[in-house]
Design a protein around this motif. Structure first.
Motif, PDB file in Angstrom:
ATOM      1  N   ARG A  41      13.595  38.568  30.014  1.00  0.00           N
ATOM      2  CA  ARG A  41      14.943  38.384  29.678  1.00  0.00           C
ATOM      3  C   ARG A  41      15.705  39.370  29.132  1.00  0.00           C
ATOM      4  O   ARG A  41      16.445  39.923  29.380  1.00  0.00           O
ATOM      5  CB  ARG A  41      15.020  37.057  28.655  1.00  0.00           C
ATOM      6  N   VAL A  42      15.032  40.286  28.121  1.00  0.00           N
ATOM      7  CA  VAL A  42      15.428  41.515  27.770  1.00  0.00           C
ATOM      8  C   VAL A  42      15.824  42.514  28.620  1.00  0.00           C
ATOM      9  O   VAL A  42      16.895  43.318  29.013  1.00  0.00           O
ATOM     10  CB  VAL A  42      14.657  42.088  26.676  1.00  0.00           C
ATOM     11  N   ALA A  43      14.711  42.814  29.389  1.00  0.00           N
ATOM     12  CA  ALA A  43      14.567  43.532  30.719  1.00  0.00           C
ATOM     13  C   ALA A  43      15.846  43.546  31.530  1.00  0.00           C
ATOM     14  O   ALA A  43      16.456  44.432  32.034  1.00  0.00           O
ATOM     15  CB  ALA A  43      13.416  44.127  31.213  1.00  0.00           C
ATOM     16  N   ALA A  44      15.882  42.274  31.919  1.00  0.00           N
ATOM     17  CA  ALA A  44      16.799  41.823  32.802  1.00  0.00           C
ATOM     18  C   ALA A  44      18.304  42.100  32.457  1.00  0.00           C
ATOM     19  O   ALA A  44      19.063  42.543  33.021  1.00  0.00           O
ATOM     20  CB  ALA A  44      16.392  40.566  33.451  1.00  0.00           C
ATOM     21  N   ALA A  45      18.430  41.720  31.124  1.00  0.00           N
ATOM     22  CA  ALA A  45      19.690  41.866  30.562  1.00  0.00           C
ATOM     23  C   ALA A  45      20.044  43.159  30.353  1.00  0.00           C
ATOM     24  O   ALA A  45      21.422  43.491  30.707  1.00  0.00           O
ATOM     25  CB  ALA A  45      19.818  41.069  29.093  1.00  0.00           C
ATOM     26  N   VAL A  46      19.206  44.170  30.069  1.00  0.00           N
ATOM     27  CA  VAL A  46      19.585  45.470  29.974  1.00  0.00           C
ATOM     28  C   VAL A  46      19.899  46.097  31.309  1.00  0.00           C
ATOM     29  O   VAL A  46      20.856  46.841  31.453  1.00  0.00           O
ATOM     30  CB  VAL A  46      18.242  46.428  29.473  1.00  0.00           C
ATOM     31  N   LEU A  47      18.998  45.802  32.169  1.00  0.00           N
ATOM     32  CA  LEU A  47      19.085  46.311  33.634  1.00  0.00           C
ATOM     33  C   LEU A  47      20.620  45.710  34.323  1.00  0.00           C
ATOM     34  O   LEU A  47      21.206  46.516  34.689  1.00  0.00           O
ATOM     35  CB  LEU A  47      18.122  45.875  34.571  1.00  0.00           C
ATOM     36  N   GLY A  48      20.606  44.620  34.123  1.00  0.00           N
ATOM     37  CA  GLY A  48      22.068  43.909  34.504  1.00  0.00           C
ATOM     38  C   GLY A  48      23.271  44.444  33.622  1.00  0.00           C
ATOM     39  O   GLY A  48      24.102  44.603  34.164  1.00  0.00           O
ATOM     40  N   GLY A  49      22.970  44.552  32.473  1.00  0.00           N
ATOM     41  CA  GLY A  49      24.115  45.122  31.659  1.00  0.00           C
ATOM     42  C   GLY A  49      24.769  46.508  32.153  1.00  0.00           C
ATOM     43  O   GLY A  49      25.800  46.919  32.008  1.00  0.00           O
ATOM     44  N   VAL A  50      23.504  47.413  32.268  1.00  0.00           N
ATOM     45  CA  VAL A  50      23.641  48.641  32.570  1.00  0.00           C
ATOM     46  C   VAL A  50      24.533  48.914  34.278  1.00  0.00           C
ATOM     47  O   VAL A  50      25.618  49.476  34.441  1.00  0.00           O
ATOM     48  CB  VAL A  50      22.408  49.426  32.878  1.00  0.00           C
ATOM     49  N   GLY A  51      24.082  47.897  35.035  1.00  0.00           N
ATOM     50  CA  GLY A  51      24.820  47.828  36.399  1.00  0.00           C
ATOM     51  C   GLY A  51      26.165  47.052  36.079  1.00  0.00           C
ATOM     52  O   GLY A  51      27.036  47.669  36.876  1.00  0.00           O
ATOM     53  N   ALA A  52      26.283  46.438  35.306  1.00  0.00           N
ATOM     54  CA  ALA A  52      27.876  45.861  35.139  1.00  0.00           C
ATOM     55  C   ALA A  52      28.845  46.848  34.580  1.00  0.00           C
ATOM     56  O   ALA A  52      29.839  47.102  35.332  1.00  0.00           O
ATOM     57  CB  ALA A  52      27.855  44.666  34.123  1.00  0.00           C
ATOM     58  N   VAL A  53      28.409  47.632  33.648  1.00  0.00           N
ATOM     59  CA  VAL A  53      28.738  48.606  33.095  1.00  0.00           C
ATOM     60  C   VAL A  53      29.166  50.015  34.274  1.00  0.00           C
ATOM     61  O   VAL A  53      30.605  50.440  34.174  1.00  0.00           O
ATOM     62  CB  VAL A  53      28.423  49.280  31.838  1.00  0.00           C
ATOM     63  N   ALA A  54      28.176  50.174  35.137  1.00  0.00           N
ATOM     64  CA  ALA A  54      28.516  50.962  36.139  1.00  0.00           C
ATOM     65  C   ALA A  54      29.532  50.584  37.198  1.00  0.00           C
ATOM     66  O   ALA A  54      30.557  51.333  37.665  1.00  0.00           O
ATOM     67  CB  ALA A  54      27.047  51.225  36.705  1.00  0.00           C
ATOM     68  N   LEU A  55      29.422  49.134  37.609  1.00  0.00           N
ATOM     69  CA  LEU A  55      30.474  48.755  38.576  1.00  0.00           C
ATOM     70  C   LEU A  55      31.655  48.765  37.791  1.00  0.00           C
ATOM     71  O   LEU A  55      32.867  49.092  38.410  1.00  0.00           O
ATOM     72  CB  LEU A  55      30.222  47.434  38.704  1.00  0.00           C
ATOM     73  N   LEU A  56      31.813  48.328  36.539  1.00  0.00           N
ATOM     74  CA  LEU A  56      33.134  48.401  35.997  1.00  0.00           C
ATOM     75  C   LEU A  56      33.783  49.803  35.961  1.00  0.00           C
ATOM     76  O   LEU A  56      34.962  49.831  36.394  1.00  0.00           O
ATOM     77  CB  LEU A  56      33.146  47.809  34.423  1.00  0.00           C
ATOM     78  N   ALA A  57      33.023  51.084  35.711  1.00  0.00           N
ATOM     79  CA  ALA A  57      33.490  52.196  35.858  1.00  0.00           C
ATOM     80  C   ALA A  57      33.782  52.529  37.213  1.00  0.00           C
ATOM     81  O   ALA A  57      34.755  53.352  37.405  1.00  0.00           O
ATOM     82  CB  ALA A  57      32.353  53.317  35.304  1.00  0.00           C
ATOM     83  N   SER A  58      33.082  52.134  38.019  1.00  0.00           N
ATOM     84  CA  SER A  58      33.397  52.383  39.422  1.00  0.00           C
ATOM     85  C   SER A  58      34.709  51.732  39.832  1.00  0.00           C
ATOM     86  O   SER A  58      35.706  52.378  40.405  1.00  0.00           O
ATOM     87  CB  SER A  58      32.310  51.958  40.489  1.00  0.00           C
ATOM     88  N   ALA A  59      34.937  50.618  39.442  1.00  0.00           N
ATOM     89  CA  ALA A  59      36.212  49.673  39.907  1.00  0.00           C
ATOM     90  C   ALA A  59      37.499  50.499  39.121  1.00  0.00           C
ATOM     91  O   ALA A  59      38.574  50.700  39.779  1.00  0.00           O
ATOM     92  CB  ALA A  59      35.969  48.390  39.201  1.00  0.00           C
ATOM     93  N   LEU A  60      37.442  51.145  37.858  1.00  0.00           N
ATOM     94  CA  LEU A  60      38.364  51.723  37.125  1.00  0.00           C
ATOM     95  C   LEU A  60      38.641  53.069  37.938  1.00  0.00           C
ATOM     96  O   LEU A  60      39.762  53.294  38.089  1.00  0.00           O
ATOM     97  CB  LEU A  60      37.924  51.938  35.650  1.00  0.00           C
ATOM     98  N   ALA A  61      37.559  53.637  38.274  1.00  0.00           N
ATOM     99  CA  ALA A  61      37.901  54.847  38.908  1.00  0.00           C
ATOM    100  C   ALA A  61      38.494  54.784  40.304  1.00  0.00           C
ATOM    101  O   ALA A  61      39.508  55.481  40.768  1.00  0.00           O
ATOM    102  CB  ALA A  61      36.568  55.764  39.325  1.00  0.00           C
ATOM    103  N   LEU A  62      38.198  53.791  41.205  1.00  0.00           N
ATOM    104  CA  LEU A  62      38.656  53.733  42.666  1.00  0.00           C
ATOM    105  C   LEU A  62      40.052  52.819  42.354  1.00  0.00           C
ATOM    106  O   LEU A  62      41.007  53.457  43.097  1.00  0.00           O
ATOM    107  CB  LEU A  62      37.765  52.566  43.300  1.00  0.00           C
ATOM    108  N   SER A  63      40.372  52.352  41.246  1.00  0.00           N
ATOM    109  CA  SER A  63      41.640  51.633  40.966  1.00  0.00           C
ATOM    110  C   SER A  63      42.676  52.793  40.989  1.00  0.00           C
ATOM    111  O   SER A  63      43.898  52.810  41.195  1.00  0.00           O
ATOM    112  CB  SER A  63      41.769  50.583  39.927  1.00  0.00           C
ATOM    113  N   TRP A  64      42.256  53.696  39.861  1.00  0.00           N
ATOM    114  CA  TRP A  64      43.031  54.945  39.500  1.00  0.00           C
ATOM    115  C   TRP A  64      43.419  55.616  40.909  1.00  0.00           C
ATOM    116  O   TRP A  64      44.698  56.175  41.225  1.00  0.00           O
ATOM    117  CB  TRP A  64      42.224  55.762  38.742  1.00  0.00           C
TER     118      TRP A  64
END
Length: 293
Positions: free
Chosen positions: A218-241
């Motif tokens: 659970r912890v490893a999956a949460a960390v991996l998924g959390g990192v992925g979600a943050v990266a996707l959010l950063a990508s969305a913000l960059a492309l939205s700009w």
């Protein structure tokens, strides 16, 4: 109780397969069949020239290491790991996952059509390039590794595999071989096949299988998924700009704008495979459980 747990696991896998298939269709329709999607991809591809001379060596080494021979070797190693653990069904399923994902990628690449909107004339003659074959190779091996590794090594394998697959996807962009949407689409193909493979493992699971809640990562999956979600959010913000500047021809964009397109797309590539790997890590202990005795 056991049948109820199996039922919910099956539902989870079906939902994963459908969601990733739907996400693939959305990525394909937007990136290939809209002018904005093609423009964003072209911005990222043009931005890859910034600092390219510094990373050409490692990128070429990584991509050139991927071939039919290396894929067969990796598949053999994965099958061997499953077999020495006494898991014949797992060996077959992991092999079919790799084969199915890569064959599907090649069929889609061949039959999908890319309209020419005049946005990227330099590559128009090449036609469709979605999904990326190199990225599918790396991602399918990474996800299959999560399935076959012993529970004590799964979390580490998930992080290493996702990192390798992310590096491969970004490398295809950095080398100018593929658009970012090609890599993202490849991950979704692999993710959908992984869910189907999970269903197969569930169907053929023996009655003596023992699922230990403590085996869940659970912890490893949460960390991996959390990192992925943050990266996707950063990508969305960059492309939205960048979207507000989509009326500007790609060749007229500034160095900063091109870099934002490249970096934002790279973040989206890495974020996608991190989430795909995390979703599989969440459920793998139920697909490849312990055995009694």
């Amino acid at each position: 109780m056991r049948e109820t747990a199996r039922g919910w696991t099956a539902v989870w896998l079906v939902v994963l397969a459908l969601l990733q298939t739907a996400a693939f269709v959305v990525v394909w329709r937007f990136a290939v069949h809209t002018e904005l999607g093609q423009w964003l991809d072209t911005v990222a591809l043009t931005g890859n020239r910034i600092g390219q001379d510094r990373i050409d060596g490692p990128v070429d080494t990584l991509l050139n290491a991927m071939s039919v021979v290396s894929l067969l070797a990796a598949t053999a190693v994965i099958g061997f790991i499953a077999l020495i653990r006494g898991r014949k069904a797992l060996a077959v399923t992991a092999t079919l996952l790799i084969a199915g994902a890569n064959v599907t990628t090649q069929l889609l690449k061949h039959f999908l059509v890319r309209p020419d909107f005049g946005i990227d004339p330099e590559r128009a003659a090449a036609g469709n390039s979605l999904p990326s074959g190199h990225t599918s190779v790396a991602a399918s091996v990474a996800v299959a590794l999560i399935l076959v590794l012993p529970r004590k090594l799964r979390a580490a394998g998930a992080f290493l595999g996702a990192g390798y697959a992310a590096a491969a996807g970004v490398a295809t962009l950095s080398a100018g071989w593929h658009r970012p949407s090609d890599a993202v689409a490849a991950y979704l193909v692999v993710g959908a096949w992984a869910a189907v493979a999970g269903l197969a493992l569930l169907v053929f699971q023996r009655e003596q299988a023992v699922v230990e809640p403590g085996d869940a990562h659970r912890v490893a999956a949460a960390v991996l998924g959390g990192v992925g979600a943050v990266a996707l959010l950063a990508s969305a913000l960059a492309l939205s700009w960048l979207v507000d500047r989509s009326t500007i021809p790609v060749e007229a964009l500034s160095r900063r704008q091109l870099f934002v397109g490249y970096a934002g797309s790279a973040a989206g590539i890495g974020g996608t495979i991190a989430v795909v790997a995390a979703l599989m890590l969440v459920v793998v202990h139920r697909l490849v459980p312990r055995w009694k005795g």
